[in-house]
Structure formats: C-alpha cells, structure tokens
Design an enzyme around this catalytic site. Structure first.
Site, PDB file in Angstrom:
ATOM      1  N   HIS A   1       0.847  -1.187   0.000  1.00  0.00           N
ATOM      2  CA  HIS A   1       0.000   0.000   0.000  1.00  0.00           C
ATOM      3  C   HIS A   1       0.881   1.235   0.000  1.00  0.00           C
ATOM      4  O   HIS A   1       1.939   1.226   0.633  1.00  0.00           O
ATOM      5  CB  HIS A   1      -0.922   0.016   1.239  1.00  0.00           C
TER       6      HIS A   1
ATOM      7  N   ASP B   1      -7.877  -5.542   0.142  1.00  0.00           N
ATOM      8  CA  ASP B   1      -8.351  -6.302  -1.012  1.00  0.00           C
ATOM      9  C   ASP B   1      -7.988  -7.775  -0.936  1.00  0.00           C
ATOM     10  O   ASP B   1      -8.558  -8.599  -1.643  1.00  0.00           O
ATOM     11  CB  ASP B   1      -7.791  -5.703  -2.309  1.00  0.00           C
TER      12      ASP B   1
END
Ligand code: CMC
Length: 431
Positions: free
Chosen positions: A308, A366
């Site tokens: 991320h 996710d």
C-alpha cells in the site's frame, strides 16, 4: 501570545525564499509552496504525489506507520464493530455521529430514494449483455446527470444535497442491476423494509421465481465491507473526483470519473485481480513460483492484495476484514476450500519473507475482501463495483467539502517538460 508562524527556507541561486509551514491537527506538517512559482520561477516535482498534500480536509486521517485509519476522528475498528454503514455515511457527510432523530431521518431519506428512474432500465439495455459491471457502472452513473438534471447545479447547496442522497441511495441499485444484466437475470427492485446491506444482497441474489432470505451474518459482513471501504483520504479515485469537480463538473460526472479510476488493478480492481491470482496459483505447492515472480525485477507480476502506498505497517481495514472472513467462512462451512488454503499459506510465506518484510508489503484490504465476497457468492467481476458503491459516500463527502471551500481553484498541475524545443514545421515532401 500567538505562536510565531514557522517557515521553511529555500535557497536557490543565491536567493532565499521563506515558505510558510502549516501544522495539521495530527500528522506531518506541510510546506506551503503556492507562491513558489510566482516568487522563484520554479515548480516542484512529485509525480505520484508521494510528498504532496493537494488539499486540506477534515474527513479522514491515515497514519500509515502505525496502521491507523480515522473517519472524522473515530477509529475504523470501533466503527466496524459498533456502527453501521448508513451511520458512517452520515458521519462522513456531516462530520458528527447522528442523534437518534437525525439517524432516523437520514436512513428514511436514503431508503426512500433507492429506486432508479424507470427509463434507466431501458438505458441499461443498450450495453452488451456480457459487459463487465464496472463498465456499465461508469456509464450509468455518468448518465445520472442526464436523468437527474434537477440536481446538477453545483452552486445550489440544496441541489448538492439532493445529488448526494441520490447517489448514496441508488448506487447499490445500479451495481445490482449491472450484475443482473451481466448474467441475464431480471432486475430486482429495492425494498424499503430492508436495511442497506440486506437490500443490496437481495437485489443481487433474489429471482422473481422464489423468495430470498437474507442471512443476518452475511448482511452484517456486507455492511462491514461497505464501512471499511467508505473513505480513504486522498487516494487516486478520490483525487480524481476532486480534480474533476474542481472544474465545476456536476457530481454524477465526477463520481463516474472516480469509478473509472477505481477500476484499475493497482487500486480498487485489486480485489478482483487478487482472487483471480489465488485461483491461478491454484494449489499451495505453486506458491514459491509466484513469490519468485513477484521478486523478479524483470517480471511485471505483483502479488495482488499486498502493499500500500500509505500503510507501511499493516492495513487496519485488512485486520477487521480478516475477522469477517473467518466469521463468514465459518458460517458457510467452507474454511477448507483450495483458494482459501492458498490465501492463508501465501499470507504466511509473504509475511516471513525478507523481500516483503524489507519493502513493508503487508496484505491489504483487497486480500481479504475478495475471499469474503467469493464465499458470499459474488463473481469476481462484482468485487470492484461493490468497492465503488461503498466509496461513493467518501467521494461525495470530499467533493462537497471541496465545493464549499471559498478558496476552491481548478486543479491544474504543471510538468517537467522534456520534449523538443520550438522547431519549424517540415513539409511532407521534405520528411
Ligand atoms: N508485490 C511485489 N512487489 C511489490 C508489491 C507487490 N504487491 N507492491 C510493491 N512492490 C515492490 C515494488 O516492486 C517496489 O520494489 P522496488 O523498490 O525494488 O522497485 C517497492 O515494492 C515499492 O513499490 P511501489 O510500486 O513504488 O509502491 P507504491 O506505493 O507506488 O504502490 C501499490 C502501492 C498498492 C500500488 C502496490 O503495492 C501494488 O501494486 N500492490 C498490488 C495491488 C494492490 O493490492 N492494490 C490495492 C491497494 S489497497 C486498496 C486500494 O487502496 O485501492
């Protein structure tokens, strides 16, 4: 006595420039370079915006080092545990948790605007029958500005409010219609007696031929997925919505632009890509091959659902999502399917591998959301539309905040031009 304003000093070609420093309520200070070009004749260079604050905001705060995510100051873990999506929508839009009366009024308002204009059913029929639901959603949400003209005047606060409620209320209906259309089933109308998540599940999974009972555990898990995705500061799609809105474009067009941006596999499209990757890996014994590919500089392959831009410790949404995954898979009695075994083993290996540890690559939201959605019966093509409908409230809250700001300016980045300098046109016969 007021604090002396702090400045940063920039020395350039023997001249010095004082740049104001602004301190946030929490987080790193920012150096204000708005007058830099006018004063010093230089731009700053930051492709990917890794060190650039593009706006000021009071909505969402992320501390990537400690894995903290706050909506209006409230930790995501507490909201996921104690609140529910529509309350979170209210919080994001209006800045405070609602009183019981405010909650009742807001939830009634959203619930009573879930139907879409009947003519939109015809509009849907223009899409190819096997269209990806995200493709349909980009088109249909953009087309809302054609169906709901009376809420496109962005200078009118009331119209901005109406457009906001319309989108929060109708996006689940549109996402469910996009799904039904892609599988050739009839559209299912929303029902006002169901809560937001249950209504969405029913619009996706019921058919006119038989009744559909919504399982409360699944509906709770769905609601949590919505909550965890509701906003995420100035990410790519939110910045897209803000940039589109900065020109004065109407909110439906701006949210359609956000949906288009979200679709990419580096952003919201990662949930679909992640589950497809887990299926491609197929069996636990093939994991080392994929880990090796992820580390290979010459191979563009990345482990989807890992890493991320902001979180360099862990993704707090992933932690909550993992709990939900265990709950849902336990309920459905499918803790032991092959995809899940691959997911668990991949997570274990990646968390112990020095490559992933050094680069601070952790499973993100996710990684787990796809596993839950798959278990609930959603096809992978619906994962990103579900992210899009959940994020709609965040996009709208950020858009409203921007439009209400008297200092609003059209977004207009500059560039480091590396092309040819001015040259004369060459007639075709001389080339
Ligand atoms: N697998 C393997 N290596 C990776 C991965 C990954 N998933 N992510 C980053 N790296 C490596 C990358 O190759 C680079 O290595 P080096 O320094 O040797 O060149 C280093 O880590 C830094 O990567 P980056 O691309 O500079 O980092 P970024 O902040 O620009 O990218 C990201 C963040 C999320 C786009 C990236 O981690 C990624 O592509 N992850 C996979 C896609 C994904 O899961 N996206 C969902 C994000 S969470 C939901 C959302 O917010 O939309």
């Amino acid at each position: 006595m007021a604090d002396t304003p702090r400045t940063a000093t920039l020395t350039l070609d023997g001249k010095t420039y004082e740049l104001p420093i602004h301190s946030p309520t929490v987080g790193p200070d920012v150096i204000d370079i708005r007058k830099l070009y006018a004063q010093a004749g230089v731009f700053t260079y930051d492709p990917g915006f890794t060190s650039t604050a593009a706006c000021d905001s009071t909505i969402t705060y992320i501390d990537g080092d400690i894995g903290e995510l706050l909506y209006r100051g409230y930790p995501i873990e507490q909201l996921a545990d104690k609140s529910h999506y529509l309350e979170v929508c209210y919080l994001l839009l209006y800045g405070e948790l609602p009183t019981p009366e405010e909650a009742e009024k807001f939830e009634t308002l959203v619930t009573r605007h879930t139907m879409v204009h009947e003519q939109m059913h015809m509009f849907f029929r223009g899409f190819r029958r096997d269209a990806h639901p995200m493709a349909t959603m980009v088109g249909v949400v953009g087309a809302m500005s054609a169906f709901y003209h009376d809420s496109t005047d962005i200078t009118d606060e009331y119209q901005r409010e109406v457009a906001s409620i319309r989108m929060i209320a109708k996006l689940p209906t549109i996402a469910a219609m996009a799904y039904k259309y892609s599988i050739g089933q009839p559209f299912v109308y929303p029902r006002n007696d169901l809560d937001y998540a249950s209504n969405f599940l029913r619009m996706c999974f019921s058919v006119p031929a038989e009744e559909y009972e919504v399982d409360p555990i699944l509906s709770r898990a769905m609601d949590r997925i919505f909550t965890l995705h509701a906003d995420h500061e100035q990410n790519a799609s939110t910045s897209t919505v803000r940039l589109a809105g900065s020109s004065g474009a109407n909110p439906f067009a701006c949210v359609a632009a956000g949906i288009a941006c979200l679709w990419g596999p580096a952003h919201g499209g990662a949930n679909q890509a992640c589950l497809e990757m887990l299926r491609e890996i197929g069996t636990v014994d093939r994991i080392p091959e994929f880990i090796a590919r992820a580390k290979d500089k010459d191979d563009p392959f990345r482990l989807m659902g890992f890493g991320h831009r902001v979180y360099k410790n862990f993704d707090p949404r992933a932690k909550v999502m993992k709990e939900s995954a265990d709950e849902v898979l336990g309920l459905l009695g499918i803790e032991n399917n092959e995809t899940l075994k691959v997911a668990k083993e991949l997570e274990r290996i990646a968390l112990e591998d020095p490559y992933f540890i050094d680069k601070k690559l952790y499973p993100n939201v996710d990684f787990y959301s796809g596993i839950i959605l798959d278990a609930m019966g959603f096809p992978t093509s619906m994962f990103t539309p579900i992210f899009a409908m959940s994020r709609t409230v965040g996009w709208i809250a950020q858009w409203k905040e921007m439009i209400a700001d008297p200092q609003l300016k059209i977004g207009r980045p500059r560039q480091l031009y590396m092309g040819d300098t001015a040259r004369d046109y060459i007639d075709v016969e001389k080339r």
